[in-house]
Design an enzyme around this catalytic site. Structure first.
Site, short mmCIF file in Angstrom:
data_model
loop_
_atom_site.label_atom_id
_atom_site.label_comp_id
_atom_site.label_asym_id
_atom_site.label_seq_id
_atom_site.Cartn_x
_atom_site.Cartn_y
_atom_site.Cartn_z
CG HIS A 141 -5.34 -30.68 -73.76
ND1 HIS A 141 -5.22 -30.86 -72.24
CD2 HIS A 141 -6.38 -30.53 -74.01
CE1 HIS A 141 -6.34 -30.73 -72.10
NE2 HIS A 141 -7.27 -30.39 -72.90
CB CYS B 65 -4.06 -35.11 -70.83
SG CYS B 65 -4.84 -36.55 -71.34
NE ARG C 267 -15.33 -29.05 -68.33
CZ ARG C 267 -15.02 -29.71 -69.33
NH1 ARG C 267 -14.08 -30.71 -68.76
NH2 ARG C 267 -14.80 -29.49 -70.70
CG ASP C 268 -10.40 -29.41 -69.87
OD1 ASP C 268 -10.21 -30.36 -69.15
OD2 ASP C 268 -10.03 -29.29 -71.02
#
Lengths: 317, 317
Positions: free
Chosen positions: B220, B251, B25-26
């Site tokens: 992250h 990101c 997902r991410d």
């Protein structure tokens, strides 16, 4: 906008860390692209300008073994104008020591192995034979009032032997200290250490009389572990950390392109923890991006890539 | 040859960590290369086969916002044969919840922001408005007996606001828990956290009644800090860690290509510390190398690159 990272100390950590910058020596030694002497000199000057005060400059090893550092004799004199900066150099034997001392070096380093396999591969000697070779180097360096660092490689694992027992590392470390080394640098040459292993080795060294304040840690980031291992070492009380500007340096025994702990990633963490280093992160990152341009490939340091976007594709510079 | 890493525990750490795998997902949501549904399904199956037991599968967000995950309706049913694996899905609002519940999802996640700037950018709402939007989602999910995770992003810093005050994060976190979330995931969306900051936020949450055992951490690696921050969280007692197979995920607000903490780098550290995860590192790394091949670029995970050399240049596969 408040600056990042936010500074919030954690309990039990030192107030100040001395960074032993190895980019110009350990970082460059395996680079295939020959870096001109004037670029190396500018690199060291820029590192000093960024606030680093211990900058390992080069190695007086035979040029056949490390062609990249074959210019030690011409590079080292160019660095003498730097005030308040220590410039240790690696010497493999008495001949290297003679060359270094004749140029005025006052900090030298010898490079031992914790394992027989790497001693054989790197020095073509047993561990005992290599220590016997270093003994007169250390003695004579001390007679010349030079500061002596003892590197100890493969402290956590070895490509041939796998995991390296703590007691084996302690034995060789003790020998280096007993022959007169002023400090020790524990190398995780293939980057396999984890935090409990780091702390166990430090405790075992302490128990055998090697004080934490003479121990530096030298982590490679092959498995992404370098910074968390550094944190574990700081929690044990270590205040000397080896790092390489821009993460330069690869281990020839691992296929990964990743190398040393990047000085910038270390400084980011230390800045956040409120631990003084004297380093200006912006200047240092700019220096590493500039060197990445000379080497023609992206900086492996994540901090450099984040702070200097062009470091991601230096060939376009 | 003894296996690496050597297992040596460190004091004060948990015996077991639950990895919340976010790669599907991410990790994929910002990928421009469209990954076919069957590849995603195989990815999740392979992650489960490697021993991961919580695998965030997809997002029921409007396809216009996250085109890569527009296939949630066709993907999710393909994952139902997996035994003993939790498959949480992200839902942005009640409509997303309806879609997820109608397919049998029993674990959902909502995605809140600790800062006004990111709430505005990501949700086009104030923080208060976004919490008001989530409240019926959480209430109805709980009525349907679903487990609810509350993501909280920008917990340490924000690209517009800089450092984010701890009390501001605690306030929004409390709101999420008060509306019925079962667990919280603290997101360092731009990767700026450092260990003292992590521990200070966890302590502040504890003081306001949010127990450590309902908190996950989500780091992250933009500045190379993800694993050392994870170590700091484990030392505080955290036992749920978000990570992304192969370090997938970038990101969009940072120019660096680096993304989430790589699950493999995490597992290497936890293996060394003797902390159980149930994950087979070899299988997981092979899976990430395979996915890197589909995406046509090297895996950002240093462990994957070291263990699976072809992951460095997947286009040659």
């Amino acid at each position: 906008m408040d600056a990042l990272p936010m500074t919030i100390p954690a309990p039990g950590l030192p107030a100040r860390v001395r960074i032993h910058e190895v980019g110009a020596r350990d970082g460059l030694q395996n680079e295939k692209t020959t870096v001109p002497t004037e670029v190396k000199a500018e690199f060291v000057h820029r590192l000093a300008d960024a606030g680093l005060t211990t900058i390992e400059a080069t190695s007086f090893v035979h040029p056949k073994w490390v062609p990249q550092l074959a210019d030690a004799e011409t590079l080292f004199p160019r660095l003498q104008g730097l005030a308040d900066v220590h410039l240790p150099v690696l010497v493999p034997n008495e001949r290297g020591l003679d060359r270094a001392l004749s140029l005025g070096a006052d900090r030298i380093a010898v490079f031992a192995s914790a394992t027989e396999s790497f001693a054989k591969a790197n020095l073509n000697r047993t561990v005992a034979e290599s220590l016997a070779m270093f003994e007169p180097v250390v003695t004579r360096a001390k007679e010349a009032r030079a500061h002596v660092r003892g590197y100890l490689s493969m402290c956590f694992g070895d490509p041939w032997e796998g995991a390296v027992p703590v007691h084996q590392v302690v034995r060789v470390a003790k020998s280096l200290m007993d022959m007169g080394c002023d400090e020790l640098s524990l190398g995780d040459t293939i980057g396999v250490a984890t935090p409990g292993h780091v702390q166990a080795l430090l405790s075992a060294l302490n128990e055998e009389g090697v004080a934490t304040n003479v121990i530096g840690v030298h982590f490679h980031d092959t498995y992404g572990q370098a910074l968390s291992n550094t944190l574990a070492a700081l929690q044990h009380g270590v205040t000397t950390v080896d790092a390489s500007a821009g993460g330069l340096g690869g281990c020839p025994y691992a296929k990964s392109a990743t190398g040393n702990l990047a000085t910038e990633d270390l400084v980011w963490m230390l800045n956040g923890l409120g631990i003084e280093t004297g380093v200006d992160l912006g200047r240092l990152s700019a220096t590493s991006a500039w060197m990445a341009g000379h080497l023609g490939r992206p900086s492996p340091s994540r901090t450099v890539r984040a702070l200097v976007p062009e470091a991601q594709s230096p060939q376009e510079q």
